[in-house]
Design an enzyme around this catalytic site. Structure first.
Site, PDB file in Angstrom:
ATOM      1  CE  LYS A 146      -0.789   4.773  -2.552  1.00  0.00           C
ATOM      2  NZ  LYS A 146      -1.606   4.663  -1.354  1.00  0.00           N
ATOM      3  NE  ARG A 188       4.270   7.200   2.202  1.00  0.00           N
ATOM      4  CZ  ARG A 188       4.473   6.473   1.095  1.00  0.00           C
ATOM      5  NH1 ARG A 188       3.601   6.541   0.081  1.00  0.00           N
ATOM      6  NH2 ARG A 188       5.525   5.671   0.999  1.00  0.00           N
TER       7      ARG A 188
END
Length: 296
Positions: free
Chosen positions: A218, A252
């Site tokens: 991210k 995830r």
């Protein structure tokens, strides 16, 4: 902390979550993912990737039902990928039609990155029995929105939002046990706001639903490390370690093998994994093998 026990009802049966976190591998059905740079172009290649992720330690597969970058849906590709997988599969979409098609093909979980903006998605899950991941975001799908006015207040905003969306889903006929929550790292958050939310991740257990942590590659990791998406593995693993400490139920991830190794060694050193006194490394793994010189 040890993730508290939670039951997640899906259209493929019930998942017992808690204790050891589950790894959810990521397979994108479109070639324009922010971190995949055009790899795995065909359905066969993506199905093969899913098999590799399962072999590497993933217990769930999250299939990108459509690109988050463009307006081109990949419903057919998602259906084909889902129908080929012999594991519990999640479809990453915010569109009821995409979710319905993927569930018909075998998906049992819908991963909604819109925060249930379209309430018909809850209707689909209520009617099929599929589980629903509710993610925090205040931005419309595919739009970037940062509000610095939420600095110092973002944690409370995330909790209130998730509470409201739980009530909304229940009001559309879903069962409480069908819901899983995602605090939404990077989604409608500055890097510092994402860090603020993840520091308080443990507090979301008060909502009594399993927590999904989607921190892989991210932007907040990139902002801290100044690295491009495919160079963020070390930072991602640091976020994974923090998430496990906070009791995340599902992780995830893109880099499943590395994460599985990280979690194995971590568990052994923390006394959470039984280690046989006869444990030895294989001779073939004691040193790196030199590649054979090419033939003249």
């Amino acid at each position: 902390m040890i993730p508290p026990p939670r039951r997640l009802a899906t259209s493929a049966g019930e998942l017992a979550l808690g204790g050891r976190p589950l790894i959810m591998g990521i397979v994108n059905a479109t070639p324009d993912s922010f971190s995949d740079d055009g790899r795995h172009q065909t359905v066969d290649e993506r199905v093969a990737l899913a098999g590799e992720l399962l072999a590497a330690g993933a217990e769930l597969i999250d299939v990108g039902g459509e690109s988050g970058v463009t307006n081109r849906p990949a419903v057919q590709a998602a259906e084909e990928i889902v129908s080929e997988l012999a594991a519990r599969v999640s479809v990453d979409t915010y569109k009821p039609a995409v979710a319905q098609a993927a569930i018909a093909a075998g998906a049992s979980i819908v991963n909604d990155v819109s925060g249930l903006r379209d309430t018909a998605l809850a209707d689909v899950c209520a009617g099929t029995g599929a589980a629903l991941v509710i993610m925090h975001t205040i931005a419309p799908p595919k739009q970037r929105h940062h509000d610095r006015g939420l600095d110092g207040r973002i944690v409370d905003d995330v909790r209130r939002f998730l509470e409201q969306r739980i009530e909304l889903a229940l009001g559309r006929g879903m069962a409480f046990e069908q819901l899983m929550l995602d605090p939404g790292p990077d989604f409608s958050k500055t890097p510092s706001q994402t860090i603020e939310v993840l520091r308080e991740l443990e507090g979301l257990h008060a909502l009594q639903r399993p927590l999904l942590l989607a921190a892989s590659r991210k932007d907040f990791v990139g902002a801290l490390t100044r690295r491009a998406p495919r160079e963020r593995l070390a930072g991602t693993l640091a976020a994974v370690g923090h998430g496990v400490d906070a009791g995340a139920h599902v992780l995830r991830l893109h880099d499943v093998a590395a994460a599985a190794d990280f979690l194995t060694v971590r568990a052994a050193l923390r006394g959470e994994l039984d280690v046989d006194p006869s444990l030895q490394v294989a001779d073939t793994l004691r040193w790196s093998q030199r590649e054979a010189d090419p033939a003249p």
